[in-house]
Design a protein around this motif. Sequence first.
Motif, mmCIF file in Angstrom:
data_model
loop_
_atom_site.group_PDB
_atom_site.id
_atom_site.type_symbol
_atom_site.label_atom_id
_atom_site.label_comp_id
_atom_site.label_asym_id
_atom_site.label_seq_id
_atom_site.Cartn_x
_atom_site.Cartn_y
_atom_site.Cartn_z
ATOM 1 N N ASN A 1 0.829 -1.206 0.000
ATOM 2 C CA ASN A 1 0.000 0.000 0.000
ATOM 3 C C ASN A 1 0.862 1.255 0.000
ATOM 4 O O ASN A 1 0.505 2.265 -0.619
ATOM 5 N N THR A 2 1.997 1.224 0.696
ATOM 6 C CA THR A 2 2.902 2.373 0.652
ATOM 7 C C THR A 2 3.399 2.606 -0.769
ATOM 8 O O THR A 2 3.486 3.748 -1.238
ATOM 9 N N ALA A 3 3.722 1.524 -1.462
ATOM 10 C CA ALA A 3 4.137 1.660 -2.863
ATOM 11 C C ALA A 3 2.974 2.115 -3.738
ATOM 12 O O ALA A 3 3.170 2.874 -4.704
ATOM 13 N N SER A 4 1.757 1.686 -3.404
ATOM 14 C CA SER A 4 0.594 2.083 -4.201
ATOM 15 C C SER A 4 0.340 3.576 -4.119
ATOM 16 O O SER A 4 -0.155 4.181 -5.075
ATOM 17 N N TYR A 5 0.672 4.172 -2.989
ATOM 18 C CA TYR A 5 0.434 5.603 -2.849
ATOM 19 C C TYR A 5 1.376 6.433 -3.705
ATOM 20 O O TYR A 5 1.179 7.641 -3.836
ATOM 21 N N LEU A 6 2.388 5.814 -4.285
ATOM 22 C CA LEU A 6 3.218 6.537 -5.243
ATOM 23 C C LEU A 6 2.437 6.900 -6.501
ATOM 24 O O LEU A 6 2.911 7.698 -7.317
ATOM 25 N N ARG A 7 1.255 6.316 -6.662
ATOM 26 C CA ARG A 7 0.402 6.715 -7.792
ATOM 27 C C ARG A 7 -0.013 8.169 -7.671
ATOM 28 O O ARG A 7 -0.294 8.827 -8.677
ATOM 29 N N LEU A 8 -0.096 8.671 -6.449
ATOM 30 C CA LEU A 8 -0.395 10.094 -6.274
ATOM 31 C C LEU A 8 0.648 10.940 -6.999
ATOM 32 O O LEU A 8 0.316 11.933 -7.666
ATOM 33 N N TRP A 9 1.904 10.557 -6.842
ATOM 34 C CA TRP A 9 2.980 11.282 -7.524
ATOM 35 C C TRP A 9 2.951 11.013 -9.024
ATOM 36 O O TRP A 9 3.075 11.953 -9.836
ATOM 37 N N ALA A 10 2.780 9.750 -9.425
ATOM 38 C CA ALA A 10 2.867 9.394 -10.843
ATOM 39 C C ALA A 10 1.762 10.056 -11.656
ATOM 40 O O ALA A 10 2.007 10.642 -12.720
ATOM 41 N N LEU A 11 0.526 9.992 -11.175
ATOM 42 C CA LEU A 11 -0.574 10.561 -11.929
ATOM 43 C C LEU A 11 -0.563 12.080 -11.881
ATOM 44 O O LEU A 11 -0.997 12.747 -12.820
ATOM 45 N N SER A 12 -0.077 12.665 -10.778
ATOM 46 C CA SER A 12 0.072 14.115 -10.736
ATOM 47 C C SER A 12 1.100 14.572 -11.761
ATOM 48 O O SER A 12 0.907 15.575 -12.468
ATOM 49 N N LEU A 13 2.197 13.822 -11.874
ATOM 50 C CA LEU A 13 3.206 14.133 -12.885
ATOM 51 C C LEU A 13 2.633 13.987 -14.290
ATOM 52 O O LEU A 13 2.857 14.840 -15.165
ATOM 53 N N ALA A 14 1.872 12.898 -14.524
ATOM 54 C CA ALA A 14 1.281 12.681 -15.854
ATOM 55 C C ALA A 14 0.321 13.807 -16.218
ATOM 56 O O ALA A 14 0.321 14.302 -17.345
ATOM 57 N N HIS A 15 -0.492 14.212 -15.250
ATOM 58 C CA HIS A 15 -1.455 15.291 -15.526
ATOM 59 C C HIS A 15 -0.730 16.598 -15.833
ATOM 60 O O HIS A 15 -1.104 17.322 -16.762
ATOM 61 N N ALA A 16 0.312 16.922 -15.054
ATOM 62 C CA ALA A 16 1.051 18.158 -15.291
ATOM 63 C C ALA A 16 1.716 18.154 -16.659
ATOM 64 O O ALA A 16 1.694 19.158 -17.387
ATOM 65 N N GLU A 17 2.297 17.002 -17.041
ATOM 66 C CA GLU A 17 2.962 16.920 -18.335
ATOM 67 C C GLU A 17 1.962 17.001 -19.489
ATOM 68 O O GLU A 17 2.222 17.637 -20.508
ATOM 69 N N LEU A 18 0.816 16.361 -19.330
ATOM 70 C CA LEU A 18 -0.201 16.445 -20.383
ATOM 71 C C LEU A 18 -0.694 17.881 -20.544
ATOM 72 O O LEU A 18 -0.913 18.361 -21.662
#
Length: 771
Positions: free
Chosen positions: A683-700
């Motif tokens: 679950n700690t690793a799963s919360y890295l999705r907060l960072w990954a999807l925030s990065l994806a949204h910013a780049e898009l």
Amino acid sequence: MDSFFRSEEMCLVQLFFQTESAHNCINELGHLGLVQFKDLNPGTVAFQRRFVKEVKKCEEMERILRFLENEVVKSNIPIPADFTSETIPVPRDVLDLESRFDKLEQELKEINSNRDTLRQNFTQLMEINHLLQMTDDFFEEVAIRFVAGVIKHERFPAFEKILWRLFHGNFVLRHAEIKPHEEENMAEDPVKKDVFVVFVQGDQIRGKIRKLCDGFHASMYPCPNNAYARKEMRTNANTRIEDLRLVLKRTEEFRETTLTAAAANLQEWTSKVKKMKAIYYTLNLCNIDITQKLIVAEIWCPVSDLNSVHTALIHGSEQSGSSLSPVVNRIQTQQTPPTFNRVNSFTTGFQSIIDAYGVGNYQEINPAPYTMVTFPFLFAVMFGDCGHGLVMTLLALWLILHQEHFRKLKNELIDMLVDGRYIIFLMGLFSIYTGLIYNDCFSKSFNVFGSSWSVRPMFHPHGPWTNDTLHDSGHLHLDPLVSGVYSGNPYPFGVDPIWNIASNKLSFLNSYKMKMSVIMGVAHMLFGVTLSLVNYINLKDVALQFIPEVIFMLSLFGYLIFLILYKWCVVMKSESAPSILLLFINMMLFDYSSEGTVLYRTQKPVQIFLVVVAVLMVPWLLFAKPLLLYRKHKQLKFLSLQFCLSLFFGVKKAFFSLQVSMADIFVYQGIHTIEYCLGCISNTASYLRLWALSLAHAELSEVLWKMVLQVALRVTSGMGSVLLAVTFAAFAVLTVTILLVMEGLSAFLHALRLHCTPSTYTPDVAFGFCS
């Protein structure tokens, strides 16, 4: 208010009411929607229950209603949707509606059959008319034998090819496409057809052609050889066509009148049939005494709604004219009540998400109220853009204001959006908030308070820059160690706008958002474990479950958060700063030989102590509770069964029920321990999705601005180009928003399981009729 944070307190109630008032009483309870009937005939199969015939009659009436609805929809007749009737169904309604529906179905089937027959005759007469009209153009009045008919347009090439192979060109074939008139389009699916005439010699050959026509399902019609006979036949056909056209018109009008009358009552009939079916289905769960005058039922209902249930029963008894009032008797039971969480239009979407992962046990804490904040906020962390958040908020506000209109559309996707309108609204509001924190609006920043960074101190004599440095260099980096470059005062709210134009923007925000995601994830998991403390207090498992779980998580992941915060607070050069990931990995491996693994002086003994404590918590979780239960189980063997029941019949009845198999307890506890320990890591690793999807949204968003909007506004000019650019940008923004909403929801549904405690499924409590 307590029921908002945990499931409702339930009670088992026994009901006694007269048979003649059963329909009214159950109808009132159904509209109340707060009770669940208990099956008092668990050993009886479905076809042996008392009211199974009535249920089958209701199912047959539902079939007829579906048939009527399909016919009404096919005829494009509107069905009134604003039906609001409180008509209470009675037993005689079953017979009345059954006879009425049977009569209506037979009448409609007969109308459809006659209409199809008339249409078929009309089509044949029109084909004969076209055939006679076409044959006049094929030949003059000569005594030549021929075969004439009508074939489907797509079958004619194969028909012609086979004719050629059979007779090797010893025939003359003429054909023409039938041009449909307005009268011929009365059928639902008009078919293109061709008229053909085959001139051949010999009766044997004509017989073969007739067989070939039968194989291709071609319609053959007798056609006279002389022009006068064809003219007479055509006159008769036109006369019959006019008669059939009139009869078809009257038939369609009668059918439309019948369906219009049925459509006006379709909603009322559907409501009545569904109510009667639900009532008879519920009566099958009850018992009837020997005199056939009294019905006994048992229901689960919330304790706070007992008065409402009693009032509804009295109201139903008065409507039926019963002389005796229903009797409500609350009974004591050792059975586990069902779980019931009271919801409203705002909380129902969040509760549905929680229930999708599993309904909690009775009187457990309900995580749905906390999900109303955590779920939209975690979504907003990934979707941090105040511009896109504003679009989502306006969309949700539009759904909220026009929800009744959208519900009438009866579309599955629209219904899902309407049901989650408040979830989308909160996600939009939180996205605006996190977008302001990220200082991001469609990949652009706001400079409201002024930047905390200044370029002036970097110039000579305080810094190394000169005018030649600016001309010769494409990229220059500010050095925070130069006095005056960084004021020391952080930006008042959110991220400093200077990072939007910095070349190392991505590396800075990546590190910031990744560590922030870990902090929020661990804090969220600790919050979930803390909520379970209330359940552990009721089960008296605080020392056996809650304390080792909290110590295990704090020893490892709480220390990870401490490392992140400590590194943020301590001033050090980026080249010499140790990696948090390597520090944590070396901590688990007890590796302190490599350089750059020390962040503070007492790091090594502290980390060794925390790892040892975390490892010791695993056998505590694994063996403490099963061994304690095993010890109590050994003590119970020296007591009599009667003494055990008298001792544990009250509060500890649930404990006594666990003494069936100690092996099951060990296996269950092992599964729980493994799931918790591995879940903390995954679950700690799963919360890295907060960072990954925030990065994806910013780049898009940045790609949308640089490659669409900026290019369109730079290359073209004029109002038309601006409108074109804005339209294209709006479409691109909407597409990106939809993709990220779907991706964000998928990630949140995975992370949301931290809100829920896995438990066995318990049926829903609410009993009501379908609307």
